[in-house]
Structure formats: C-alpha cells, structure tokens
Design a protein around this motif. Sequence first.
Motif, PDB file in Angstrom:
ATOM      1  N   LEU A 182      -1.814  -1.728  -3.698  1.00  0.00           N
ATOM      2  CA  LEU A 182      -3.005  -0.959  -3.363  1.00  0.00           C
ATOM      3  C   LEU A 182      -2.692   0.532  -3.316  1.00  0.00           C
ATOM      4  O   LEU A 182      -1.557   0.929  -3.041  1.00  0.00           O
ATOM      5  CB  LEU A 182      -3.569  -1.415  -2.015  1.00  0.00           C
ATOM      6  N   SER A 183      -3.728   1.315  -3.560  1.00  0.00           N
ATOM      7  CA  SER A 183      -3.582   2.767  -3.577  1.00  0.00           C
ATOM      8  C   SER A 183      -4.365   3.385  -2.417  1.00  0.00           C
ATOM      9  O   SER A 183      -5.534   3.091  -2.233  1.00  0.00           O
ATOM     10  CB  SER A 183      -4.108   3.299  -4.917  1.00  0.00           C
TER      11      SER A 183
ATOM     12  N   ASP B   5       0.457   6.390  -3.717  1.00  0.00           N
ATOM     13  CA  ASP B   5       0.471   6.554  -5.173  1.00  0.00           C
ATOM     14  C   ASP B   5      -0.815   5.990  -5.782  1.00  0.00           C
ATOM     15  O   ASP B   5      -1.434   5.078  -5.237  1.00  0.00           O
ATOM     16  CB  ASP B   5       1.664   5.798  -5.770  1.00  0.00           C
ATOM     17  N   SER B   6      -1.182   6.524  -6.944  1.00  0.00           N
ATOM     18  CA  SER B   6      -2.366   5.994  -7.636  1.00  0.00           C
ATOM     19  C   SER B   6      -2.037   4.652  -8.280  1.00  0.00           C
ATOM     20  O   SER B   6      -0.871   4.295  -8.462  1.00  0.00           O
ATOM     21  CB  SER B   6      -2.823   6.970  -8.723  1.00  0.00           C
ATOM     22  N   ARG B   7      -3.077   3.902  -8.657  1.00  0.00           N
ATOM     23  CA  ARG B   7      -2.842   2.625  -9.317  1.00  0.00           C
ATOM     24  C   ARG B   7      -2.181   2.820 -10.674  1.00  0.00           C
ATOM     25  O   ARG B   7      -1.490   1.942 -11.163  1.00  0.00           O
ATOM     26  CB  ARG B   7      -4.148   1.846  -9.456  1.00  0.00           C
ATOM     27  N   PHE B   8      -2.348   4.003 -11.255  1.00  0.00           N
ATOM     28  CA  PHE B   8      -1.690   4.292 -12.538  1.00  0.00           C
ATOM     29  C   PHE B   8      -0.177   4.395 -12.331  1.00  0.00           C
ATOM     30  O   PHE B   8       0.611   3.899 -13.132  1.00  0.00           O
ATOM     31  CB  PHE B   8      -2.241   5.590 -13.137  1.00  0.00           C
ATOM     32  N   VAL B   9       0.222   5.046 -11.254  1.00  0.00           N
ATOM     33  CA  VAL B   9       1.653   5.149 -10.951  1.00  0.00           C
ATOM     34  C   VAL B   9       2.216   3.762 -10.638  1.00  0.00           C
ATOM     35  O   VAL B   9       3.312   3.413 -11.065  1.00  0.00           O
ATOM     36  CB  VAL B   9       1.896   6.131  -9.785  1.00  0.00           C
ATOM     37  N   HIS B  10       1.427   2.962  -9.880  1.00  0.00           N
ATOM     38  CA  HIS B  10       1.874   1.585  -9.611  1.00  0.00           C
ATOM     39  C   HIS B  10       2.160   0.863 -10.929  1.00  0.00           C
ATOM     40  O   HIS B  10       3.150   0.155 -11.061  1.00  0.00           O
ATOM     41  CB  HIS B  10       0.786   0.796  -8.873  1.00  0.00           C
TER      42      HIS B  10
ATOM     43  N   VAL C  23       0.846  -1.198   0.000  1.00  0.00           N
ATOM     44  CA  VAL C  23       0.000   0.000   0.000  1.00  0.00           C
ATOM     45  C   VAL C  23       0.880   1.246   0.000  1.00  0.00           C
ATOM     46  O   VAL C  23       1.786   1.367   0.826  1.00  0.00           O
ATOM     47  CB  VAL C  23      -0.890   0.089   1.274  1.00  0.00           C
ATOM     48  N   SER C  24       0.596   2.172  -0.905  1.00  0.00           N
ATOM     49  CA  SER C  24       1.214   3.499  -0.815  1.00  0.00           C
ATOM     50  C   SER C  24       0.181   4.525  -1.255  1.00  0.00           C
ATOM     51  O   SER C  24      -0.909   4.174  -1.722  1.00  0.00           O
ATOM     52  CB  SER C  24       2.465   3.603  -1.696  1.00  0.00           C
TER      53      SER C  24
END
Lengths: 81, 149
Positions: B50-51, B24-29, B21-22
């Motif tokens: 996870l975002s 950051d958005s899932r797009f950044v992931h 989990v961070s």
Amino acid sequence: MPENDDGCVSTARGPIGGNAKAAPARQEEREVTAVTARVGAAAPDFEASALVAGRFKNLRLSDYLGHWVVLCFYPGDFTFV
Amino acid sequence: MTAVAARYAELRALDVEVLSVSTDSRFVHKIWQADELERMVPGGVPFPMLSDQNGRIGEIYGVYDEAAGVDLRGRFLIDPDGVIQAMEVLTPAVGRNVDELIRQVQAFQHVRATGEVTPSGWRPGQTALHPSPDLAGAVWKVWRPQQGQ
C-alpha cells in the motif's frame, strides 16, 4: 474489493471516519492528526492505493474484516533492515 | 518486508492477511518488486503493498515521522472484528522478529478460541491459564517463568 486497475491519476481517500481529516489543500494547512490507533480499539479504517499481484488497486482496511490482518508500516522501498 | 514474505505461507495458514504500507508510490513499489524483491523471494512479495504518500494513514496509526517524511517501522495485529490486538513500533535501524509476530498471532487466536489467557512466552501446546478469582495468588501452582523461555 473493487476491480479498479487504475492508471496514473487515481487518488485514494486515506483515513476514513473517526479523527480522520480530509486531505489539506496546501501543506501549511496540515494539522496534527490525533493518533487513534490503540490496542483494544477499532483499527482506524482507510483507503490506499496499492500494488496487488502486479496490478494497481485501491484497497480499504475494512475489506479484510473477518480475517486476521498484519498491517506493517516500513520506512521505504529499497531499504533492508 | 522480505522476512515477512518468506514466512507468508505460515501466516496464511493462520488466516492472516498481510498488508505492507510505506510512503512510496505504487509505481515505486512495482519497480522495487520487479527489480529487487523478486530476486530475494520467489515470485516477489505476495501481499498487497500500500501507498501512504502523504503520511496521513501513518499519522492516525502514530507512526508517521513528519521530519523524515516516512512511516516508521510499525506493526499492528488486527483481529477479525477489526480490533487492534497488538502493536509494535521500532525506529528504522532495527528490523522486526517474524517469529514473535507468529507467536503473538497464535496466542491471540488461542485466547479468542478458548477464553483462556496466555502467560509470558506462551507457545501452542503449552499451559494457558483460566482467569478466575481462584487463580489469584495461585499462578505459581500452574506456571513458572522458566516455561516462558
């Protein structure tokens, strides 16, 4: 787990139940949330959007009941300590 | 996270699911996975990323740093009943020790399976203790601190 390979605007609920609060409409309405995570107590449930095997999905912690779970928070992508 | 990913097979063998989990958005992931992680771990990070974009999940777990707007390095071990058995929270500059995570998983699983308790540094195959009134004052007969090293 729900098969919702969502696009751009799907939101996840975040914390569910307990001391969890609904998302504030504006930043200044944000209140300090009481920490509810303690050893020996139930892990606070939540829903989050996630990257899972290259797809986007919403996941709940409670989807994993019956299994051991390691929940790892970290400060940010592209960091490597 | 790649350090955990590199030991993922061992964790799966212990029936452990990993969720990272961070804020950051899932797009950044997705871009981090494609751009960098897949070059460090074959196939990239194998667990869900996870975002927590507004830090609300981190808040209830006590790891959200409001000033920095990020979740601190926090690790929670949750048992099959959904109960937190262990937690460790570090400031960002020091990384985790995956060996210790796996050792704790093994110890908590041993406790759950046997009702025994595990002394300091316990590893599978070593002596665990049977808690009872007879053990009070008699731990020295069955266990020495050197065994935990």
